[in-house]
Design a protein around this motif. Structure first.
Motif, PDB file in Angstrom:
ATOM      1  N   GLN A 126      37.517  36.140  51.248  1.00  0.00           N
ATOM      2  CA  GLN A 126      37.721  35.013  50.286  1.00  0.00           C
ATOM      3  C   GLN A 126      38.984  35.249  49.513  1.00  0.00           C
ATOM      4  O   GLN A 126      39.236  36.197  49.204  1.00  0.00           O
ATOM      5  CB  GLN A 126      36.450  35.380  49.338  1.00  0.00           C
ATOM      6  CG  GLN A 126      36.245  34.231  48.075  1.00  0.00           C
ATOM      7  CD  GLN A 126      35.132  34.335  47.355  1.00  0.00           C
ATOM      8  OE1 GLN A 126      34.608  35.446  47.660  1.00  0.00           O
ATOM      9  NE2 GLN A 126      34.946  33.434  46.240  1.00  0.00           N
ATOM     10  N   VAL A 127      39.801  34.165  49.206  1.00  0.00           N
ATOM     11  CA  VAL A 127      40.779  34.347  48.461  1.00  0.00           C
ATOM     12  C   VAL A 127      40.601  33.633  47.178  1.00  0.00           C
ATOM     13  O   VAL A 127      39.930  32.604  47.080  1.00  0.00           O
ATOM     14  CB  VAL A 127      42.148  33.628  49.172  1.00  0.00           C
ATOM     15  CG1 VAL A 127      43.170  33.484  48.567  1.00  0.00           C
ATOM     16  CG2 VAL A 127      42.171  34.065  50.726  1.00  0.00           C
ATOM     17  N   ALA A 180      49.102  41.989  52.640  1.00  0.00           N
ATOM     18  CA  ALA A 180      47.722  41.751  52.603  1.00  0.00           C
ATOM     19  C   ALA A 180      47.140  41.567  53.978  1.00  0.00           C
ATOM     20  O   ALA A 180      45.877  42.036  53.905  1.00  0.00           O
ATOM     21  CB  ALA A 180      47.545  40.370  51.571  1.00  0.00           C
ATOM     22  N   GLY A 181      47.647  41.197  54.918  1.00  0.00           N
ATOM     23  CA  GLY A 181      47.208  41.363  56.287  1.00  0.00           C
ATOM     24  C   GLY A 181      46.961  42.623  56.714  1.00  0.00           C
ATOM     25  O   GLY A 181      46.091  42.835  57.500  1.00  0.00           O
ATOM     26  N   ALA A 223      35.764  40.953  52.462  1.00  0.00           N
ATOM     27  CA  ALA A 223      36.829  41.363  51.618  1.00  0.00           C
ATOM     28  C   ALA A 223      37.204  40.178  50.848  1.00  0.00           C
ATOM     29  O   ALA A 223      36.884  39.010  51.126  1.00  0.00           O
ATOM     30  CB  ALA A 223      38.126  41.651  52.687  1.00  0.00           C
ATOM     31  N   LEU A 224      37.966  40.512  49.666  1.00  0.00           N
ATOM     32  CA  LEU A 224      38.535  39.749  48.441  1.00  0.00           C
ATOM     33  C   LEU A 224      39.784  39.829  48.503  1.00  0.00           C
ATOM     34  O   LEU A 224      40.395  40.976  48.120  1.00  0.00           O
ATOM     35  CB  LEU A 224      37.568  39.800  47.249  1.00  0.00           C
ATOM     36  CG  LEU A 224      38.034  39.116  46.056  1.00  0.00           C
ATOM     37  CD1 LEU A 224      38.128  37.608  46.181  1.00  0.00           C
ATOM     38  CD2 LEU A 224      37.340  39.569  44.723  1.00  0.00           C
ATOM     39  N   VAL A 225      40.576  38.814  48.501  1.00  0.00           N
ATOM     40  CA  VAL A 225      41.927  38.709  48.263  1.00  0.00           C
ATOM     41  C   VAL A 225      42.269  37.946  46.984  1.00  0.00           C
ATOM     42  O   VAL A 225      41.983  36.798  46.828  1.00  0.00           O
ATOM     43  CB  VAL A 225      42.868  38.046  49.416  1.00  0.00           C
ATOM     44  CG1 VAL A 225      44.394  38.041  49.221  1.00  0.00           C
ATOM     45  CG2 VAL A 225      42.628  38.871  50.751  1.00  0.00           C
ATOM     46  N   ILE A 241      49.080  41.525  43.752  1.00  0.00           N
ATOM     47  CA  ILE A 241      47.886  41.147  44.851  1.00  0.00           C
ATOM     48  C   ILE A 241      47.095  42.261  45.158  1.00  0.00           C
ATOM     49  O   ILE A 241      47.808  43.543  45.242  1.00  0.00           O
ATOM     50  CB  ILE A 241      49.051  41.005  46.165  1.00  0.00           C
ATOM     51  CG1 ILE A 241      48.155  40.427  47.604  1.00  0.00           C
ATOM     52  CG2 ILE A 241      50.099  42.118  46.373  1.00  0.00           C
ATOM     53  CD1 ILE A 241      47.597  39.159  47.457  1.00  0.00           C
ATOM     54  N   SER A 242      45.998  41.971  45.263  1.00  0.00           N
ATOM     55  CA  SER A 242      44.873  43.072  45.526  1.00  0.00           C
ATOM     56  C   SER A 242      44.047  42.585  46.730  1.00  0.00           C
ATOM     57  O   SER A 242      43.644  41.270  46.965  1.00  0.00           O
ATOM     58  CB  SER A 242      44.314  43.465  44.356  1.00  0.00           C
ATOM     59  OG  SER A 242      43.210  42.421  44.066  1.00  0.00           O
ATOM     60  N   VAL A 243      43.672  43.655  47.561  1.00  0.00           N
ATOM     61  CA  VAL A 243      42.541  43.537  48.786  1.00  0.00           C
ATOM     62  C   VAL A 243      41.532  44.265  48.438  1.00  0.00           C
ATOM     63  O   VAL A 243      41.912  45.582  48.675  1.00  0.00           O
ATOM     64  CB  VAL A 243      43.225  43.521  50.090  1.00  0.00           C
ATOM     65  CG1 VAL A 243      42.230  43.333  51.161  1.00  0.00           C
ATOM     66  CG2 VAL A 243      44.631  42.681  50.163  1.00  0.00           C
ATOM     67  N   SER A 244      40.169  43.985  48.127  1.00  0.00           N
ATOM     68  CA  SER A 244      38.936  44.580  48.083  1.00  0.00           C
ATOM     69  C   SER A 244      37.965  44.378  49.425  1.00  0.00           C
ATOM     70  O   SER A 244      37.976  43.372  49.640  1.00  0.00           O
ATOM     71  CB  SER A 244      38.331  44.319  46.739  1.00  0.00           C
ATOM     72  OG  SER A 244      39.352  44.741  45.685  1.00  0.00           O
TER      73      SER A 244
END
Length: 460
Positions: free
Chosen positions: A331-332, A353-354, A369-371, A384-387
């Motif tokens: 999800q972005v 991010a990728g 995952a949440l971007v 920019i964060s990726v959880s």
């Protein structure tokens, strides 16, 4: 030459006038005969005008016949009726001309006429038994030698009814029966023709609609084939990209780290070994360039040929399919007003991010995952964060990241090192923490504006 005698003269006049009499004067009878002939001719003319009105429908035809017969007999009333069971399509079933008024409702029929109406509708064959009696004239209507109705009329008082009048009435009745039948056939044919035309028009419309639908179906099939072909190509590109990332890139990373380790040991030995170490230095740079090019190729392979470049939020939206490994649901979310960045900087952020998503799916066993992309309100930075919800340990990953720079021979954590290098090139900061989803949260904060060298650089 002797003159003809009285008997011879009478015979000649009888032949010429059609009048035979024992009287010396033939004029009165001649006048009556002439009147009857004139009335017969007028009646036939009226009948001919009535019977050619077939196209106007049965009611107009019946009323025209009724008036022609009434005028011929100067009738007080004249009734025309169709027998029950005969000419089933004929409407109306009876009409009465009484004093110039047309009646077709039984409730409006005078009592003296009702009994004759019942005879006409139930026993029309009885009319031939008494064609002229009780001051009435009667005629049977026949069709194919079968009685189908009849006419009953009450002539004006004092009117002499001759046999020619009865003959005319019979002709009128028979022709009326034929005309009623023909009128029914005419209107039935007209209705059938109209229905045929409507069906033909409907068939033409349906044919045009089917042709249009066939064309649409053909176009849809062509597009479907193109989509299927493109999907096959995309699947193959993704497979190759995964193979490059999981095997080739890791092998090159391992080779580079081995070269670096050997170079460090040779440099420590001094003498000729140190010179060999210096010669191995370019090999380290070559392996780094190879890795960068591999990652660029992997990213390009993950994009279909139909995709077009877009702003950073759009590129991040594509990550859900570009890096969709296993059952990872991505999800972005974008917050703040987007700020235009140099294309190379945006590509570098997307690659970070990728890489984080790939690690979450491949190593963290994450399912979600949440971007999150945040543009600071004051325009000072983009974050920019990726959880993810995987099973990764932030402390262990931070420790592995520190060791990777010197001793990651397998290249397992080299992706994290590359992320850190990209963040530092953008003058940014990489942090690794526990996410609220239960897994890892990797965040890169990049100050704005980006370094000047990114305006024209190409990071491969």
């Amino acid at each position: 030459m002797s003159e003809p005698g009285p008997d011879r003269t009478d015979a000649d006049l009888g032949v010429l006038t059609g009048v035979r009499s024992g009287k010396r004067s033939f004029y009165p009878e001649y006048v009556r005969s002439t009147e009857r002939v004139s009335r017969a001719v007028e009646a036939l003319d009226g009948i001919s005008r009535a019977l050619v009105r077939t196209a106007e429908g049965p009611r107009a035809l019946v009323e025209a016949v009724l008036r022609a017969a009434s005028e011929h007999l100067q009738a007080d009333w004249l009734l025309l009726a169709v027998a029950d069971g005969a000419l089933r399509a004929a409407r109306p079933r009876f009409v009465l001309n009484v004093g110039g008024r047309i009646v077709d409702d039984r409730a409006d029929v005078p009592g003296e006429v009702l009994e004759h109406l019942d005879v006409l509708r139930t026993r029309p064959w009885e009319l031939d038994a008494w064609p002229h009696r009780d001051g009435l004239v009667r005629a049977t209507m026949t069709l194919d030698d079968e009685p189908v109705g009849g006419i009953v009329a009450k002539p004006a008082p004092g009117l002499e009814v001759a046999s020619t009048d009865l003959a005319i009435l019979r002709v009128l009745g028979n022709q009326a029966a034929v005309a009623l039948h023909n009128s029914f056939l005419f209107h039935a044919a007209a209705q059938l023709r109209g229905r045929t035309e409507r069906l033909s028009e409907a068939a033409e419309r349906q044919a045009r609609d089917l042709a249009a639908r066939s064309a649409e179906l053909a176009q849809t099939q062509e597009r479907l084939v193109e989509v299927m072909q493109r999907q096959v190509l995309d699947d193959e590109r993704h497979r190759i990209a995964r193979e490059l990332h999981d095997s080739v890139a890791q092998s090159v990373l391992g080779a580079g780290m081995t070269i670096e380790l050997c170079r460090a040991e040779l440099a420590a030995m001094g003498g000729p070994a140190a010179r060999i170490a210096d010669q191995l230095a370019p090999a380290k740079d070559l392996t780094r360039q190879a890795i960068e090019r591999l990652r660029a190729s992997i990213y390009a392979l993950h994009h279909s040929s139909a995709e077009t470049p877009g702003p950073l939020p759009v590129l991040l939206e594509r990550l859900s399919t570009v890096h969709g490994l296993g059952e990872l649901s991505v999800q972005v979310r974008v917050a703040g007003s987007p700020v235009a960045l140099p294309p190379q900087a945006e590509q570098s952020i997307v690659r970070m991010a990728g890489e984080a998503l790939f690690n979450a799916a491949a190593h963290g066993k994450a399912r979600r995952a949440l971007v999150r992309l945040q543009y600071r309100p004051d325009g000072s930075a983009v974050v920019i964060s990726v959880s993810d919800d995987g099973d990764g340990d932030p402390a262990q990953i931070r420790r592995a990241l520190r060791l990777t720079k010197a001793a990651d021979l397998s290249g397992r954590h080299r992706g994290l090192a590359n992320m850190l290098a990209r963040a530092e090139e953008l003058a940014g900061e990489l942090t690794i923490r526990r996410s609220r989803m239960g897994g890892i949260r990797l965040q890169v904060r990049i100050p704005l504006p980006v370094p000047a060298e990114w305006e024209a650089s190409d990071d491969g």
